[in-house]
Design a protein around this motif. Structure first.
Motif, PDB file in Angstrom:
ATOM      1  N   GLN A  27      74.892  56.990  13.818  1.00 10.72           N
ATOM      2  CA  GLN A  27      73.499  57.453  13.942  1.00 10.72           C
ATOM      3  C   GLN A  27      72.557  56.621  13.066  1.00 10.72           C
ATOM      4  OE1 GLN A  27      73.189  61.658  13.162  1.00 10.72           O
ATOM      5  NE2 GLN A  27      74.136  62.235  15.103  1.00 10.72           N
ATOM      6  N   ALA A  28      73.033  56.205  11.910  1.00 15.38           N
ATOM      7  CA  ALA A  28      72.194  55.390  11.015  1.00 15.38           C
ATOM      8  C   ALA A  28      71.856  54.061  11.686  1.00 15.38           C
ATOM      9  CB  ALA A  28      72.905  55.146   9.690  1.00 15.38           C
ATOM     10  N   VAL A  49      71.735  53.542  14.958  1.00 16.84           N
ATOM     11  CA  VAL A  49      70.802  53.830  16.050  1.00 16.84           C
ATOM     12  C   VAL A  49      69.390  54.044  15.501  1.00 16.84           C
ATOM     13  CG1 VAL A  49      70.205  55.459  17.882  1.00 16.84           C
ATOM     14  CG2 VAL A  49      72.584  54.801  17.539  1.00 16.84           C
ATOM     15  N   LEU A  50      69.297  54.753  14.382  1.00 14.06           N
ATOM     16  CA  LEU A  50      67.979  55.017  13.802  1.00 14.06           C
ATOM     17  C   LEU A  50      67.287  53.705  13.433  1.00 14.06           C
ATOM     18  CD1 LEU A  50      65.859  57.058  12.866  1.00 14.06           C
ATOM     19  CD2 LEU A  50      67.025  57.169  10.651  1.00 14.06           C
ATOM     20  N   ASP A  51      68.028  52.782  12.850  1.00 13.63           N
ATOM     21  CA  ASP A  51      67.452  51.468  12.518  1.00 13.63           C
ATOM     22  C   ASP A  51      66.910  50.773  13.764  1.00 13.63           C
ATOM     23  OD1 ASP A  51      67.693  51.529   9.824  1.00 13.63           O
ATOM     24  OD2 ASP A  51      69.447  50.220   9.688  1.00 13.63           O
ATOM     25  N   GLU A  52      67.666  50.866  14.855  1.00 12.30           N
ATOM     26  CA  GLU A  52      67.225  50.219  16.102  1.00 12.30           C
ATOM     27  C   GLU A  52      65.952  50.876  16.640  1.00 12.30           C
ATOM     28  OE1 GLU A  52      70.467  50.347  18.912  1.00 12.30           O
ATOM     29  OE2 GLU A  52      71.811  49.438  17.428  1.00 12.30           O
ATOM     30  N   LEU A  53      65.971  52.223  16.648  1.00 10.46           N
ATOM     31  CA  LEU A  53      64.812  52.979  17.137  1.00 10.46           C
ATOM     32  C   LEU A  53      63.549  52.630  16.376  1.00 10.46           C
ATOM     33  CD1 LEU A  53      65.832  56.727  17.590  1.00 10.46           C
ATOM     34  CD2 LEU A  53      64.935  55.138  19.258  1.00 10.46           C
ATOM     35  N   MET A  54      63.686  52.559  15.059  1.00 11.73           N
ATOM     36  CA  MET A  54      62.529  52.264  14.217  1.00 11.73           C
ATOM     37  C   MET A  54      62.067  50.832  14.466  1.00 11.73           C
ATOM     38  SD  MET A  54      61.829  55.001  12.388  1.00 11.73           S
ATOM     39  CE  MET A  54      61.046  54.627  10.827  1.00 11.73           C
ATOM     40  N   ALA A  55      63.026  49.916  14.548  1.00  9.77           N
ATOM     41  CA  ALA A  55      62.688  48.501  14.723  1.00  9.77           C
ATOM     42  C   ALA A  55      61.914  48.287  16.022  1.00  9.77           C
ATOM     43  CB  ALA A  55      63.955  47.643  14.705  1.00  9.77           C
ATOM     44  N   GLU A  56      62.287  49.043  17.076  1.00  9.44           N
ATOM     45  CA  GLU A  56      61.576  48.922  18.352  1.00  9.44           C
ATOM     46  C   GLU A  56      60.090  49.228  18.200  1.00  9.44           C
ATOM     47  OE1 GLU A  56      63.418  51.443  21.298  1.00  9.44           O
ATOM     48  OE2 GLU A  56      65.358  50.443  20.985  1.00  9.44           O
ATOM     49  N   LYS A  57      59.767  50.084  17.242  1.00 11.11           N
ATOM     50  CA  LYS A  57      58.369  50.476  17.020  1.00 11.11           C
ATOM     51  C   LYS A  57      57.730  49.649  15.906  1.00 11.11           C
ATOM     52  CE  LYS A  57      58.283  53.046  20.167  1.00 11.11           C
ATOM     53  NZ  LYS A  57      57.328  52.740  21.220  1.00 11.11           N
ATOM     54  N   PRO A 103      79.765  58.740   4.215  1.00 10.67           N
ATOM     55  CA  PRO A 103      79.787  57.275   4.399  1.00 10.67           C
ATOM     56  C   PRO A 103      78.415  56.674   4.736  1.00 10.67           C
ATOM     57  CG  PRO A 103      81.644  58.280   5.523  1.00 10.67           C
ATOM     58  CD  PRO A 103      80.809  59.412   5.018  1.00 10.67           C
ATOM     59  N   VAL A 104      77.489  57.490   5.195  1.00 10.01           N
ATOM     60  CA  VAL A 104      76.129  57.007   5.483  1.00 10.01           C
ATOM     61  C   VAL A 104      75.501  56.387   4.227  1.00 10.01           C
ATOM     62  CG1 VAL A 104      73.782  57.771   6.104  1.00 10.01           C
ATOM     63  CG2 VAL A 104      75.745  58.610   7.407  1.00 10.01           C
ATOM     64  N   LYS A 105      75.894  56.932   3.042  1.00 13.87           N
ATOM     65  CA  LYS A 105      75.382  56.379   1.781  1.00 13.87           C
ATOM     66  C   LYS A 105      75.670  54.891   1.670  1.00 13.87           C
ATOM     67  CE  LYS A 105      75.971  60.437  -1.251  1.00 13.87           C
ATOM     68  NZ  LYS A 105      76.730  60.918  -2.427  1.00 13.87           N
ATOM     69  N   ASP A 106      76.915  54.521   2.012  1.00 15.04           N
ATOM     70  CA  ASP A 106      77.316  53.112   1.859  1.00 15.04           C
ATOM     71  C   ASP A 106      76.505  52.205   2.779  1.00 15.04           C
ATOM     72  OD1 ASP A 106      79.239  53.663  -0.062  1.00 15.04           O
ATOM     73  OD2 ASP A 106      80.702  54.235   1.485  1.00 15.04           O
ATOM     74  N   TYR A 107      76.166  52.749   3.962  1.00 17.49           N
ATOM     75  CA  TYR A 107      75.378  51.972   4.925  1.00 17.49           C
ATOM     76  C   TYR A 107      74.037  51.582   4.293  1.00 17.49           C
ATOM     77  CZ  TYR A 107      72.826  50.898   9.234  1.00 17.49           C
ATOM     78  OH  TYR A 107      72.077  50.286  10.199  1.00 17.49           O
ATOM     79  N   TYR A 108      73.402  52.521   3.591  1.00 20.16           N
ATOM     80  CA  TYR A 108      72.105  52.228   2.969  1.00 20.16           C
ATOM     81  C   TYR A 108      72.255  51.480   1.659  1.00 20.16           C
ATOM     82  CZ  TYR A 108      69.902  54.945   6.615  1.00 20.16           C
ATOM     83  OH  TYR A 108      69.468  55.379   7.840  1.00 20.16           O
TER      84      TYR A 108
END
Ligand code: IMP
Ligand code: MG
Length: 373
Positions: A272-273, A275-283, A334-339
């Motif tokens: 999901q993290a 996907v969220l990056d992609e969604l934001m980048a599109e805008k 694990p989302v923490k490590d992504y950021y």
């Protein structure tokens, strides 16, 4: 995003050539169908010169063009005073069917002055057409007969409109770029106080709060397509699949006026993290930070047991609480490590009063350097 600089300010694309052309053609048709002939168009300079020229090409009945030149704006603010720089001889107006062609009506001050002056010249009829109209800025009562497009109260340039005399020759409309607002994820285990803190931060910083729990409830209550889909899973006691949550978030992020998001309950997984990056980048947006509220496990269990007693939530037995916390550690943490890998991870001590924790969050937020779009 294609942004441009005019004098000291940045502007971003707002209304396309196609949208403008559509509005101009529509106006030409409406005026031709609803005005007694022959028409005298009063073009208000300078702003309306491109609009009037394009409208003329689509106006297929007899027409005369006269030109008024007025001035009211300085920079991006209206001065309230309207001056006539070039006047129109009374004989061109008297007993004629007049249609004023305005590029934009904002407060209506210019319009008021024009109507006052034109009435003195005794036209047979007097109508007003404007390409753009800002209803939220308009403070007069004159009805506007023909409107090309209603726009929010924003400063725009292009297609005849200027910022201190430049930008008129841009073929499309740009709007003043607004300062960036922070976009972040509020993170932490159940019971960390995310919802409480997000509400306060939202009000203090003027942000948009997106909690997935609220989103589901909203969609289900309003029986949207997404809500109906989500409900079938929730009724079975299953997790709502990623695609549904993502579609709900997409809808919110897609609103060009919405900015400055606090995400709560999303992203819940590394997938999901991403996907969220992609969604934001599109805008043209970006997540600036993950703020993780840290509370020791014993305290969380105590808080959740308390909350269960007062709110009647299903958290009240120690076994279900432990299960939720285990799920958080295995799937969500694990989302923490992504950021962390992006240098966007910030940890906040979540033990203390609501105000203390909030102050810690505000301190961290004020030190985050926002990336320019
Ligand atoms: P009003 O007198 O406040 O209705 O403003 C009308 C005039 O102000 C227009 O004819 C424009 O010259 C100028 N104006 C109003 N809004 C804008 C804008 O967003 N961009 C550029 N000029 C504007
Ligand atoms: Mg102007």
């Amino acid at each position: 995003m294609k942004e441009i600089q005019l004098h000291d300010k940045k502007f971003v694309p707002y209304i396309s050539k196609e949208q403008i052309a559509h509005a101009v053609k529509k106006l030409a048709r409406e005026i031709a169908d609803n005005t007694k002939e022959p028409v005298v168009f009063v073009v208000v300079l300078k702003g309306s010169y491109i609009f009037a020229a394009d409208l003329a090409k689509h106006y297929n009945k007899e027409a005369v063009f006269e030109f008024y030149r007025l001035k009211s704006y300085e920079g991006t603010e209206t001065t309230g005073k309207v001056e006539i720089l070039i006047d129109i001889d009374t004989k061109f107006i008297k007993n004629k069917n007049v249609v004023v062609l305005e590029d934009i009506i904002d407060t209506g001050n210019t319009l008021e002055k024009i109507l006052e002056e034109l009435h003195k010249k005794q036209p047979a009829s007097l109508k007003i057409a404007t390409l753009f109209f800002k209803p939220d800025a308009y403070n007069k009562n004159y009805p506007i007969d023909f409107i090309g497009m209603k726009i929010p109260n924003k400063f725009i340039v292009g297609y005849g409109l200027d910022y201190d005399e430049i930008g008129r020759n841009l073929p499309e409309i740009y709007k003043l770029k607004e300062p960036r607002m922070i976009d972040f994820v509020l993170f932490g285990p159940p019971g960390a106080g995310k919802g409480t803190q997000a509400q306060i931060l939202k009000d203090k910083l003027g942000l948009t709060y997106i909690a997935t729990g609220d989103l589901f409830r909203h969609h289900i209550k309003n029986q949207t397509e997404l809500g109906k889909k989500a409900k079938t899973y929730i009724d079975r006691g299953d997790l709502v699949p990623d695609e549904i949550t993502i579609d709900m978030i997409k809808e919110i992020v897609a609103d060009p006026e919405a900015r400055g998001f606090i995400f709560d309950g999303f992203p819940r997984t590394v997938k999901q993290a991403e996907v969220l990056d992609e969604l934001m980048a599109e805008k043209g947006l970006i997540i600036d930070a993950l703020l993780s509220i840290n509370v020791p496990e014993e305290k969380l269990i105590k808080r959740l047991l308390e909350r269960g007693k007062t709110s009647g939530r299903s958290d009240d037995n120690e076994k279900t609480i432990k299960h939720r916390l285990d799920l958080y550690h295995s799937k969500t943490e694990p989302v923490k490590d992504y950021y962390k890998a992006q240098g966007k991870f910030h940890e906040i001590d979540g033990v203390g009063s609501i105000e203390e924790v909030n102050q810690r969050l505000l301190n961290v937020i004020s030190n985050i350097k926002l990336r320019d779009e």
